[in-house]
Design a protein around this motif. Structure first.
Motif, mmCIF file in Angstrom:
data_model
loop_
_atom_site.group_PDB
_atom_site.id
_atom_site.type_symbol
_atom_site.label_atom_id
_atom_site.label_comp_id
_atom_site.label_asym_id
_atom_site.label_seq_id
_atom_site.Cartn_x
_atom_site.Cartn_y
_atom_site.Cartn_z
ATOM 1 N N SER A 94 -10.307 5.269 16.049
ATOM 2 C CA SER A 94 -10.790 3.969 15.569
ATOM 3 C C SER A 94 -11.884 4.141 14.519
ATOM 4 N N ILE A 97 -10.772 5.621 11.050
ATOM 5 C CA ILE A 97 -10.108 4.778 10.051
ATOM 6 C C ILE A 97 -11.106 4.361 8.976
ATOM 7 N N ASP A 98 -12.283 3.911 9.404
ATOM 8 C CA ASP A 98 -13.338 3.562 8.441
ATOM 9 C C ASP A 98 -13.794 4.784 7.653
ATOM 10 N N LEU A 111 -6.423 11.062 0.293
ATOM 11 C CA LEU A 111 -6.467 10.979 1.752
ATOM 12 C C LEU A 111 -5.047 11.044 2.292
ATOM 13 N N SER A 113 -3.380 10.409 6.092
ATOM 14 C CA SER A 113 -3.714 10.003 7.459
ATOM 15 C C SER A 113 -2.584 10.356 8.422
ATOM 16 N N TYR A 114 -2.807 10.069 9.693
ATOM 17 C CA TYR A 114 -1.812 10.247 10.767
ATOM 18 C C TYR A 114 -1.299 11.687 10.852
ATOM 19 N N ARG A 234 -1.003 -2.674 23.629
ATOM 20 C CA ARG A 234 -1.890 -3.575 22.892
ATOM 21 C C ARG A 234 -1.309 -4.986 22.647
ATOM 22 N N VAL B 117 -5.412 -4.195 9.715
ATOM 23 C CA VAL B 117 -6.138 -2.927 9.895
ATOM 24 C C VAL B 117 -5.377 -1.767 9.276
ATOM 25 N N GLN B 118 -4.080 -1.731 9.480
ATOM 26 C CA GLN B 118 -3.251 -0.673 8.906
ATOM 27 C C GLN B 118 -1.831 -1.194 8.856
ATOM 28 N N ALA B 119 -1.006 -0.497 8.077
ATOM 29 C CA ALA B 119 0.422 -0.778 8.081
ATOM 30 C C ALA B 119 1.112 0.546 8.400
ATOM 31 N N GLY B 125 -3.381 4.331 5.206
ATOM 32 C CA GLY B 125 -4.259 3.432 5.942
ATOM 33 C C GLY B 125 -5.572 3.256 5.223
ATOM 34 N N SER B 141 -13.350 -1.779 9.661
ATOM 35 C CA SER B 141 -11.966 -1.752 10.154
ATOM 36 C C SER B 141 -11.899 -1.986 11.652
ATOM 37 N N VAL B 142 -10.692 -2.117 12.158
ATOM 38 C CA VAL B 142 -10.417 -2.239 13.595
ATOM 39 C C VAL B 142 -11.259 -3.358 14.218
ATOM 40 N N GLN B 178 -7.604 -6.134 13.355
ATOM 41 C CA GLN B 178 -6.666 -5.593 14.339
ATOM 42 C C GLN B 178 -6.034 -6.737 15.123
#
Ligand SMILES: Cc1cc2nc3c(=O)[nH]c(=O)nc-3n(C[C@H](O)[C@H](O)[C@H](O)COP(=O)(O)OP(=O)(O)OC[C@H]3O[C@@H](n4cnc5c(N)ncnc54)[C@H](O)[C@@H]3O)c2cc1C
Ligand SMILES: Nc1ncnc2c1ncn2[C@@H]1O[C@H](COP(=O)(O)O)[C@@H](O)[C@H]1O
Lengths: 320, 255
Positions: A94, A97-98, A111, A113-114, A234, B117-119, B125, B141-142, B178
């Motif tokens: 979390s 991400i920022d 960048l 990600s993932y 979620r 927040v993201q896709a 992201g 974010s989030v 989010q």
């Protein structure tokens, strides 16, 4: 020199497990790049535990604790500018991400990600990343310097717990900290409702496949027959079908029960992050390609509306 | 108070995804697209703020196939205006998308920008943070929950382990949503028709100024299988028998 800089994530003063994963990954990358492993600690953290780093960069300032995203981005971006590492590793958590995107944007670096895997190839980093909720894996090649956000659970923690030189440098906080445009107001601990699903030995966890709040009962019946607590993905909590305290995953609880029974959950990376270390995972999902089956021990593509009542009935019969 | 919400369509993950013959993108010819679910929440959050405090809401999206329907639906949900950004052909990487969107945001000059927040369909992201960086605005974010103050917003940021914090952020700002405090509302068809009849969508041209992201996709693959679950097949009754038995063997059936 091809140094690798790791952002050390903490929660309640504790170093998050992802930080050790990153230090281990950094050791391999730094070896291939002919550089060292640097760890950045913004605020308080047990330096004694960071033996996986060659250099521990410590930045202290009252505005770094509690966590404020802009303050931590400022510190990380400042360290990247002044120390010029070839690779920056951040958890794809979390806060990551920022941080990862904010730092990449502030320093003009690419960048990715993932990330699940990272490899050096010449002056570039080849990364494997999860896309489309874990249904596709992409391989990318990025010229260093660059920033990578790594998915929790991708590297072993043990490799990052030792093996560094353990030098320590204290660095002055960047001037940007005196001009922050956001402030910490208050924080809230998890929970409410009196349940703590992290303590449950058995969990029946419900995903969007359950269709609507009227069907939650089916899972509750099964949970009762199993002596299990109810968990959720979620979207089920966001839709108000179950309380937030029952959410499993990246932005919810991390659980490790003896039994995790996943019902109508696709197994997006953000969900897997919270339950992949469960001892026994059984998944019910009508889509044979659902990523949940990659971490489950047993799976079935039976329709949950047929399977749940049938299983509940058998378990009740067994219990007599 | 003027709030801009940035919307994007992504492939529906319920559908089977195939990799195209080039091996570097998914086959987009038959994928069903839908509004990114976090953008749906961002829109809901914007409309909730409008309802509680009085704000103008503008939905912004890069012009892609099917985007008109998304923008009309946003209007039917409560957006006051909709803006299509014509950024040329082809799929933009998120840094270039952010740069194109930034031009439009500068023209609209909102107090607050909400993104999802993201896709799940790109590698980065970073659209929201990058957009904020281009604009020179703060970013968080989030976020699940935004409240308006005078010249500031209060946002709930989520962390792992279920912890949350409330942060106060100076405006203008970009927030990655989010979840809205309540599930996105349903649009009645009559309202959608009304929105479509109420006139054309606004559009601007916004060629991205930024350079490409600097990340080369070498190839896409489906995750390796085989290491996964032992699959139990058969009718529900048989499968239930086997699951009951394997739970019992492990002492997990009751207790
Ligand atoms: C920053 C961030 C943080 C996040 N944090 C979390 C988190 O903490 N926890 C979390 O869970 N998610 C989190 N997510 C969301 C995550 O990306 C996924 O969107 C979410 O996990 C999907 O939930 P799901 O599996 O219930 O729904 P879906 O992905 O919609 O899956 C539903 C599944 O049900 C199956 N199904 C449907 N009908 C039936 C039936 N009749 N019988 C059997 N199976 C059926 C379908 O095949 C499908 O696979 C986060 C996302 C982001 C970007
Ligand atoms: N091409 C795009 N057009 C419009 N909005 C976008 C685009 N790409 C990203 N966004 C917005 O940025 C958010 C984060 O996306 P991403 O950076 O792709 O994970 C999305 O949820 C959208 O709100």
């Amino acid at each position: 020199m091809g140094n690798v800089l790791v952002y050390i994530e903490t929660a309640d003063g504790q170093i998050a497990p992802i930080s050790f994963e990153l230090l281990g990954a950094a050791r391999k990358l730094a070896g291939a790049l002919g550089g060292e492993v640097e760890a950045l600690v913004a605020g308080e953290a047990g330096a004694a535990q960071l033996g996986g780093a060659d250099t521990l960069i410590q930045v202290q300032h009252p505005l770094l604790t509690p966590y404020v995203p802009e303050a931590h981005v400022a510190v990380l971006a400042d360290a990247v500018r002044t120390r010029n590492p070839q690779v920056v590793l951040v958890g794809n958590t979390s806060v990551g991400i920022d941080l990862a995107a904010g730092t990449a944007a502030a320093t003009g670096r690419p960048l990715v990600s993932y990330c699940l895997g990272l490899e050096v190839e010449g002056g570039a980093v080849v990364a494997r990343s999860q896309l489309y909720g874990g249904k596709i894996v992409a391989t990318t090649k990025t010229e260093a310097p660059a920033v990578f956000a790594v998915v929790a659970g991708s590297f072993p923690e043990a490799a990052g717990r030792s093996g560094g030189k353990g030098q320590r440098v204290d660095v002055d906080p960047p001037a940007a900290l005196s001009a922050l445009r956001m402030r910490f107001v208050s924080s809230a601990a998890p929970g409410g409702e009196g349940v703590d699903i992290t303590k449950a030995e058995r969990l029946v966890s419900v995903g969007r496949g359950i269709g609507g709040p009227e069907n939650i009962e089916l899972a509750q019946e099964l949970a009762k027959a199993l002596g299990a607590e109810i968990g959720a993905s979620r979207p089920v909590c966001d839709s108000g079908w179950l309380p937030k305290a029952r959410q499993v995953g990246k932005s919810g609880m991390t659980v490790k029960p003896k039994l995790y029974f996943a019902v109508g959950i696709s197994g997006a990376p953000e969900h897997l992050e919270g339950m992949r270390d469960s001892e026994l995972i059984v998944a019910v999902n009508s889509d044979a390609n659902a990523p949940i089956f990659k971490v489950a021990h047993f799976g079935t593509t039976c329709d949950l509306f047929d399977l749940l009542p049938a299983l509940t009935e058998r378990l009740k019969a067994k219990a007599g | 108070m003027h709030i801009a919400v940035v919307l994007k369509q992504v492939p529906d993950l319920v559908e089977e995804l195939e990799i195209d013959s080039g091996g570097k993108d998914i086959d987009r010819s038959f994928v069903k697209m839908k509004l990114n679910e976090f953008d749906d929440h961002a829109l809901e959050q914007a409309v909730l703020l409008k309802e509680s405090g009085g704000a103008k809401v503008t939905a912004v999206a890069i012009a892609t196939e099917g985007i008109d329907q998304v923008l009309y639906a946003a209007k039917a949900r409560g957006a006051d205006a909709a803006m299509k950004v014509e950024a040329g052909e082809g799929v933009l990487d998120s840094r270039r998308a952010a740069s194109a969107i930034a031009e439009t945001i500068k023209q609209l000059a909102p107090d607050l920008v909400l993104t999802g927040v993201q896709a799940a369909d790109d590698l980065f992201g970073q659209t929201g943070p990058y957009l904020a960086a281009v604009l020179g605005w703060p970013h968080v974010s989030v976020v699940s929950g935004v409240e308006l103050g005078g010249g500031t917003v209060r946002v709930h940021q989520e962390y792992s382990g279920g912890r949350t914090a409330m942060l106060e952020v100076d405006l203008p700002a970009v927030i990655g949503v989010q979840a809205a405090p309540q599930p996105p509302r349903y649009v009645p068809v009559s309202k959608l028709r009304q929105a479509m009849a109420s006139g054309a969508l606004d559009s601007t041209s916004g060629a991205p100024a930024s350079a490409p992201a600097g990340v080369a996709v070498a190839g896409l693959a489906k995750p390796e299988s085989g290491r996964g679950a032992e699959m139990l097949s058969g009718a529900a009754g048989e499968v239930a028998d086997r699951i009951a038995a394997l739970l019992a063997e492990r002492g997990l059936a009751r207790g």
